[in-house]
Design a protein around this motif. Structure first.
Motif: not given
Ligand SMILES: Nc1ncnc2c1ncn2[C@@H]1O[C@H](COP(=O)(O)OP(=O)(O)OP(=O)(O)O)[C@@H](O)[C@H]1O
Length: 294
Positions: A13, A16, A18, A37-38, A40-44, A81, A153, A185
């Motif tokens: 992104y 960043v 991800a 952890p928060n 980490a890139g799971k949702s992406t 989510q 989640e 988590h």
């Molecule tokens: N739309 C976006 N624009 C910019 N950065 C993003 C976007 N979505 C996610 N990120 C960044 O990408 C990285 C991975 O985010 P992601 O949401 O995939 O993590 P996650 O493991 O699902 O976290 P969580 O457990 O907090 O949901 C993080 O640094 C986040 O800030």
């Protein structure tokens, strides 16, 4: 054919990064926990798998097809989510409406039973508690009888009772030879409800195996005792010890050989050791060791 295949997948992104070069293959029939952890890139990763986001680099195949194709054929069911429920409809109406959109859906009664919603069938969506609404989202995710179920989640808004019911339903669904991938988590959920745990941190896979393998890989055992104000010098040189942490007057030693560590602690130091406890590494220890910032 793999249920899920990521080949060198990255997603940025802006600046960043991800997801960073993810290679991942999941066999059909596995239940996989994605732990991290928060941030980490799971949702992406999940959103790319669902065809909602495109990778910046690399290739993703679901059941041998591109994610968008697998989704349009009803082969993937997802609980993300977010996801509003239509407030005026009852649970029964909503589930039936969605199941009819699919070519070969599960029966209404089977869906309601699996998601433990039979008693709530006439309740309007607007009147559901957070945990009940999550169980409806689960029902909608399985309505089309998808071969791959993806849950981001899923228990976030659930109390203990709802969680137990939800996991029982998920296991019922997976038992039919279907593939399930869930992000969480909660370490104990990964431990109890998956047959494979993938830990990601900083967009990369840092561990991949059964919960037991990941725990074993974390350095075996932990020896803890109350140190109070005594010096910790030399603890890291005791046999077997790979790491020492001192926190709130307690020393925590990670060791591959707890017997040798404890023997040397008593014989080879002049410390007054109180409240000694030896534990096998749990998934939480493993997780913290794997995802600690360098
Ligand atoms: N739309 C976006 N624009 C910019 N950065 C993003 C976007 N979505 C996610 N990120 C960044 O990408 C990285 C991975 O985010 P992601 O949401 O995939 O993590 P996650 O493991 O699902 O976290 P969580 O457990 O907090 O949901 C993080 O640094 C986040 O800030």
């Amino acid at each position: 054919m793999k249920a899920i295949a990521f080949t060198d997948v990255s997603k940025s992104y802006g600046n960043v990064l991800a997801v960073d070069g993810l290679d991942l293959a999941v066999e059909a029939g596995q239940t996989v926990a994605l732990l991290g952890p928060n941030g980490a890139g799971k949702s992406t990763s999940i959103n790319m798998l669902l065809g909602l986001l495109r990778p910046t680099r690399g290739r993703i195949e679901i059941l041998g097809r591109l994610p968008e194709e697998a989704v349009s054929r009803g082969e993937i069911g997802a609980m993300t989510q977010s996801g509003e429920l239509i407030p005026e409809l009852t649970v029964g109406e909503l589930v039936d409406f969605v199941r009819r959109l699919y070519p070969s859906p599960l029966g209404l009664d089977e869906i309601l039973k699996t998601a433990d919603l039979t008693d709530l069938v006439r309740r309007r969506a607007a009147k559901l508690s957070g945990g009940q609404a999550q169980r409806v989202r689960f029902a909608l995710a399985i309505a089309g009888a998808p071969k791959l179920l993806v849950l981001d989640e899923p228990t976030a808004a659930m109390d203990v009772e709802s969680r137990l019911r939800f996991w029982a339903g998920m296991r019922d669904y997976a038992a039919g030879g279907r593939t399930v991938l869930f992000a969480t988590h909660y370490l104990e959920e990964a431990d109890e409800h998956s047959d494979r745990v993938i830990v990601i941190s900083g967009g990369r896979i840092v561990a991949d195996g059964t919960a037991a393998q990941i725990k074993a890989g974390a350095g075996g055992h932990t020896v803890r005792f109350v140190l109070d104000g005594q010096s910790s010098t030399g603890l890291d040189a005791l046999p077997g010890v790979s790491a020492v942490e001192i926190s709130a007057g307690t020393a925590t030693l990670r060791t591959a050989d707890p017997d040798a560590t404890v023997a040397a602690l008593y014989r080879g130091t002049s410390l007054e050791v109180r409240e000694l406890r030896i534990t096998g590494a749990d998934l939480e220890d493993a997780f913290l060791a794997l995802t600690r910032e360098p």
